[in-house]
Design an enzyme around this catalytic site. Sequence first.
Site, PDB file in Angstrom:
ATOM      1  N   TYR A 141       0.663  -1.197  -0.148  1.00 53.33           N
ATOM      2  CA  TYR A 141      -0.149  -0.167  -0.110  1.00 53.33           C
ATOM      3  C   TYR A 141       0.921   1.124  -0.021  1.00 53.33           C
ATOM      4  O   TYR A 141       0.505   2.287  -0.501  1.00 53.33           O
ATOM      5  CB  TYR A 141      -0.843  -0.011   1.160  1.00 53.33           C
ATOM      6  N   LYS A 191       3.964 -15.658   3.086  1.00 53.97           N
ATOM      7  CA  LYS A 191       4.099 -16.484   1.821  1.00 53.97           C
ATOM      8  C   LYS A 191       5.680 -16.924   1.502  1.00 53.97           C
ATOM      9  O   LYS A 191       6.373 -16.377   0.654  1.00 53.97           O
ATOM     10  CB  LYS A 191       3.702 -15.964   0.660  1.00 53.97           C
ATOM     11  N   ASP A 223      -2.196 -18.581   1.612  1.00 49.94           N
ATOM     12  CA  ASP A 223      -3.204 -19.310   0.566  1.00 49.94           C
ATOM     13  C   ASP A 223      -3.637 -20.423   1.322  1.00 49.94           C
ATOM     14  O   ASP A 223      -4.877 -20.657   1.199  1.00 49.94           O
ATOM     15  CB  ASP A 223      -2.389 -19.730  -0.702  1.00 49.94           C
ATOM     16  N   ASP A 247      -6.035  -7.685   3.927  1.00 53.28           N
ATOM     17  CA  ASP A 247      -7.234  -7.079   3.055  1.00 53.28           C
ATOM     18  C   ASP A 247      -7.900  -8.091   2.647  1.00 53.28           C
ATOM     19  O   ASP A 247      -9.213  -8.316   2.712  1.00 53.28           O
ATOM     20  CB  ASP A 247      -6.573  -5.977   2.156  1.00 53.28           C
ATOM     21  N   ASP A 251     -11.688  -9.655   4.046  1.00 53.67           N
ATOM     22  CA  ASP A 251     -13.038  -9.915   3.392  1.00 53.67           C
ATOM     23  C   ASP A 251     -13.627 -11.277   3.324  1.00 53.67           C
ATOM     24  O   ASP A 251     -14.728 -11.484   3.535  1.00 53.67           O
ATOM     25  CB  ASP A 251     -12.798  -9.275   1.938  1.00 53.67           C
TER      26      ASP A 251
END
Length: 369
Positions: A141, A191, A223, A247, A251
Amino acid sequence: MHARIAVLGGDGIGPEVTVEAVKVMDAIARRHGHDFKYVTAPVGGNSIDKFGTALNDDAMNLVLGSDAVLFGAVGGPKWDDPKAKVRPEQGILRLRRELGLFANLRPVKVYPQLVDSSPIKPERLKGVDFIIIRELTGGLYFGKPKKRWTTTRGRRAVDTLLYTEQEISRVVRVGFELARARRKKLHSLDKMNVMETSRLWREVATEVGQEYPDVQLVHMLADNAAMQIVNNPGVFDVIVTENTFGDILSDEAAVIGGSMGMLPSASLSSLPPANGKRPRRGGKPALYEPIHGSAPDIAGKGIANPIAAILSAAMLMRWSFGLHEEADEIEKAVEGVLAEGYRTRDIAKQGERVMGTKQMGDLLAGRVT
Ligand code: IPM
Ligand code: MG
């Protein structure tokens, strides 16, 4: 207590739902003899329309002069041109950066009454109650370079994923502190099989973990975590992860509870105070917002669910003011109205009684009066 709260409603349903949250905070203030003053300023698309910028310096100064911020949402189709230089989201990103809000707390709770609204099978949802801590001021970001250019071989663009060990350790520490006060299990997501920043993340998390021998630290690939969140959400207690993973995964986690309209969030710039301790006053304010966004399709219709905003106000009471009893009362009121069958459109099944935004706000304010 005396406090000044900046209420930035923003765009879409943001203003409608924050009005209801203020109503509930006012009811709480009357009941407990607090004096809350509210100040407000434009942010997001409506600020762009007025001032040409998503958050101007006046708004920033107003925020800096307050004890906490209740934020609605920003964005909408009117300002969605990907070529635009000025975007509504810059408003919330400026607040996060300038207030140093590095730890974003997103609790995921499945209310038993709403299990049928969830896309996940009920037996997998038993007792699901976890919290995602998303790093909020680093990573893709904010990393530089962040730009787009044209070469002889075509267009190119770059975003930069950068983390310092200090940025990692302070947010991971928030994870350990919260886990310590809960079920003592912390999942750190990365990751590390692909990314250098993830390898550093895992290393630093392990080091910080040595100070918390009572908390079980589990490293998990992000993942795989995405899969576990729908397959086996009951395994999680506290999750900590970097900005972009957080983020996306928050969701995903939000829908397992049945509706995004139910989930609040807190963005903090310091370690939360230990249980029972009052937070430090002064310094920069923390920010609280429903995670659902501006929902332009239902804006202005009076049907949005104000519960996420109202629960954000509860988090504000708890984390910024140390008013735990007041926060508990708001949370209990929400559980109470759900148990009695009151619903907004997003969480109603066929045949259930549907209330509007204002009715739900009135009902909850009445409960805490
Ligand atoms: C969120 C939102 C924001 C983000 C947008 C509005 C910039 O999706 O708070 O999750 O990506 O952080
Ligand atoms: Mg998001």
